[in-house]
Design a protein around this motif. Sequence first.
Motif: not given
Lengths: 429, 429, 429
Positions: B43, B289-290, B317-319, B342-344, B346
């Motif tokens: 991060y 990674d994305l 991974l995604a909201s 991960w990307y969610s 926050t």
Amino acid sequence: MSIDLRNRLFEQLDQLVLIDPHTHINALDPSSHTLADILGYHYYTELAHSAGMPKGQIEEEGISPKEKVGRLIENLGPISNTIQYSWFIEMAQKLLDFEGDTIDASNWEAFYDSAAEKMSADSWTDTVFNKSRLESVFLTNDFDDPLEGFDSTKYIPCLRTDDLVFHLTNARTKMRLYEATNVEISNVASAREAIGKLFDHFVSRNAKACAISLPPTFAPTKVSDARAETALSHVFSHGPSADEDDQRAVSNFIFWTLAENCQQHKLPFDLMIGVNRKVFPEGVYQGQDLYDSRVSLIQYKDLLNAFPDVTFPISVLASVTNQELVSYSWIFPNVVANGHWWYSNTPTFIQHDCAARLEAIPRTKQIGYYSDMYKMEFALPKFAMYKRILAKVLAENFVIDRSWTEESAVELGTQLLRGNVESIFNVGS
Amino acid sequence: MSIDLRNRLFEQLDQLVLIDPHTHINALDPSSHTLADILGYHYYTELAHSAGMPKGQIEEEGISPKEKVGRLIENLGPISNTIQYSWFIEMAQKLLDFEGDTIDASNWEAFYDSAAEKMSADSWTDTVFNKSRLESVFLTNDFDDPLEGFDSTKYIPCLRTDDLVFHLTNARTKMRLYEATNVEISNVASAREAIGKLFDHFVSRNAKACAISLPPTFAPTKVSDARAETALSHVFSHGPSADEDDQRAVSNFIFWTLAENCQQHKLPFDLMIGVNRKVFPEGVYQGQDLYDSRVSLIQYKDLLNAFPDVTFPISVLASVTNQELVSYSWIFPNVVANGHWWYSNTPTFIQHDCAARLEAIPRTKQIGYYSDMYKMEFALPKFAMYKRILAKVLAENFVIDRSWTEESAVELGTQLLRGNVESIFNVGS
Amino acid sequence: MSIDLRNRLFEQLDQLVLIDPHTHINALDPSSHTLADILGYHYYTELAHSAGMPKGQIEEEGISPKEKVGRLIENLGPISNTIQYSWFIEMAQKLLDFEGDTIDASNWEAFYDSAAEKMSADSWTDTVFNKSRLESVFLTNDFDDPLEGFDSTKYIPCLRTDDLVFHLTNARTKMRLYEATNVEISNVASAREAIGKLFDHFVSRNAKACAISLPPTFAPTKVSDARAETALSHVFSHGPSADEDDQRAVSNFIFWTLAENCQQHKLPFDLMIGVNRKVFPEGVYQGQDLYDSRVSLIQYKDLLNAFPDVTFPISVLASVTNQELVSYSWIFPNVVANGHWWYSNTPTFIQHDCAARLEAIPRTKQIGYYSDMYKMEFALPKFAMYKRILAKVLAENFVIDRSWTEESAVELGTQLLRGNVESIFNVGS
Ligand SMILES: [Zn+2]
Ligand SMILES: [Zn+2]
Ligand SMILES: [Zn+2]
């Protein structure tokens, strides 16, 4: 207390003098002459049309500006809830001394006249700049714009490239390109030469960005020169009826060439991703475009990897793509999150998207807002809307939730509103 | 009052002793030795890189831990807004007695030294467990991990299966599998035998879950033994250049076999859905990674129907996929909503996703949070972030909006944080 | 203060007498006889099943209503957090004089008996209408419903067309159509005739809408008569095993014919977009459907352009499609945003979706809410939930954020709740 806090933060953000990093201002005629220039903005005509006003009434040839305004005013009742209507009222109050909260059949005519008088002053554009606390605005210029007759440090050119990438099959585009560059584009070499000349011209006139709007289906890839050669030849011989494959190869070749030029000239390349044109062909002027929200930034993977030295300020049309924008800006050094575009430029989406960006993208890589305006009068209410939401997010998500000081919160907001525009576009500092 | 209420709920949730149901802790070296172990977390390196720090500076061979920390600290200014930076500060304050709100060039060195001293204590790992109010953590073990040398009731094994499903074309994977099981995998029967042995080994060492991360394109289906036989044979003879169809068939066969073993051994199968690997190959370690957010749980329809007795804790991974997760958990008895990945992970996404889950998924079928950490020090700030958001959602959406008592709200939060980890993974009660 | 404000707005909105524009009420048996009719609602059975209650216990043949209620009550603990459970409690309190906040093994039986007694009164349905402040409800009638035996100004017919569009391959559908119209459907002409007769019948019985639910893959297009002719002939000779292409062509032809009839009879056509049927075939009755949220309104582009005179009240299943709904309603004069459907009918999604609509769609083009209920008792708690959220959005996003007066906010809410139902469906005014 949360309200007071928001107000305190807003007051400080509202003092800043700003540079608007994306508008459609005509530098030779930047502000309005009558309210018809205001209410002719597609947000009003398309919403009035959507609410039932016939297109023929809105776009009737030959009616006077005053007649047009009168007709539209009478049809704004159904849109009085919209944020776009509130832009109109705030602009009327702050720039045109309108008193009251509603403009309707009962009071529009006197206001029309007083507005026209104010707007007729030679100093009107300066007045608008001052009251809006704007220092300069980015333009969005056609590639064949001569870029003459204006102060390009106040009206900063930006090369718009939609026509080059998507409409080179159109004979008119090819002709305009010839007229602008003296290059007859027929193959890879001449295409590169012509595009190079456009960049030279724009950069010599202080252009600070290249920009394009892109459909959700676009996924740029590098094509070989040989493939580009064949594709250009087919497209120039068959025009709009050329094979889709060839048209796509030409689009990709031109797009890639633009990115190469951005790299060479150190220009950021604004990508505005997601619009489908003419979804509603019977809509009013500029009120025909919509979108398919099923788009992903993964489509730009090759591009972002191929041009590490080009900064890509990216705008997405739909809020469902905002998390990808956050994540890609968080990982790719050359991706910047840029403003709140069009159908995402309403408070609920701005708040959600802005909050998500503020907590996960480096603070140097976020451009808070641009107005996208066609007439100068809209900067004030649009930026005011954004600054209120930004103040709300800073108050709730930073000062309250994360115990930030108000001073730090204002610094962060200032960076989004002004500092990053300077550093990313190399202007104004 | 809403703030006071949130604080009261947080205080109570913060007293709980927790089990962290998903981490990447190395049981043989669980906590940090210097701040380099902290700031080496992807991060920080990926955000510093994204903000402009060259990869070569971050990953230079042979620099000392202290040099690395010094370099990184000087590049954290641009990420001071991020929630990840706030984890670092809160961790420094709560675990390492750092005073102040900012760590920068002016003060990092003394802090580095005092931290290293604290971390060098034999009892440091215990100190971290205690201050973090953690009882035990789940690991994420390679399939060939010997699982020896640690207390497997405190460090609970979990069988990670990405390599088996997606990299069996790799000769190294096949070799590791042979070394771990003494089975030379060459066909359906031997593949089943090898995988069965892995499960036996893991279960004998107190493993409580099987886990895998999956790309957005994956859509598991059952393949016949005959098809699996052909596919395995092709994949083993052609390696990574085998037909995509064959590779997919092998992935599906292995994946299905894993689910069968989960059923037989009554192990939950953690599905972590949505990651594309190496989208940014020039990124820093673990910062490449994305994802493509266009993924749907409908891709897992066959699996969920075929294994009604296997519990699938699902992370997305995604909201934008969270509503599907809510709905699938609401309908399928074997689907559980698992953490914020991960990307969610926050605050804005957690709040939105958590609220949506709390009001529509049975309270027994939600695992509030896992830290996903590589070093023990991160549990405290990550869980603290989650508990604050959970307290906010319970305060606003339950106590205020739905007139719940504070006691009932805390009970619900407690179940998400602790009770469901016990009941779903059969641990700790 | 924000809470007081919300309460004041709610109190005023709660006084309104409403028309419910979409329900599944049986006009010949509109309200419940026992709590089994309440708890038999799929929201309770599917959630209890999801939380672990075996389907066999829920749907066992021959158990008494009381036995069924007892079993379900004992399995509601795990769903006490859900908004659906809160509907049950609020309904019990407001309609059935239940005191307390929990119904469980300790108190359900007495309540069951007292509820059954109240429900057995001849006036029970009237009582429910009155306490719920409902004037009338829309039905959802099968195409072969005789529409007899009830007051069609109180129970307003709506022609449901799923079977016609998607199950015409089913011999039973064809037979029912023959029985309803006396037309043996065999080709384009007879299909048109039969459908025309259905519309004539429904309109003669005061039908005010046509409705259909659609899978995410559906993308209506006009097919030529010649293509429709071939497709119908294949579908009628091969039944469900007919070519997918032919089945799709038939669906498109029938769908287009329905739209033509809506135009001719000036009926709005409710499109409920996004459901996949039988994703979980082992689920309880009506608890088997889910969705793939990857759907776009761009799929309806041709339809919306082809029928400018037909109003399409559109419901979307997933909140990720809500922004498209906002944008399409903002641009297309014939698109109306309609309610909060099924998996999006929970507070977090309603609030986000409602706020986005209120600030960007003309106020005349939004239908706030419908209950989708099967039994009359659910209108009260479902509308109460919606009105509380609407009051919250009006308070926070309009009165606080945009300085609206409370009076104006209530007017806007009133229009969403009542005025637009009248104007869009031509009822009740
Ligand atoms: Zn623009
Ligand atoms: Zn992990
Ligand atoms: Zn319905």
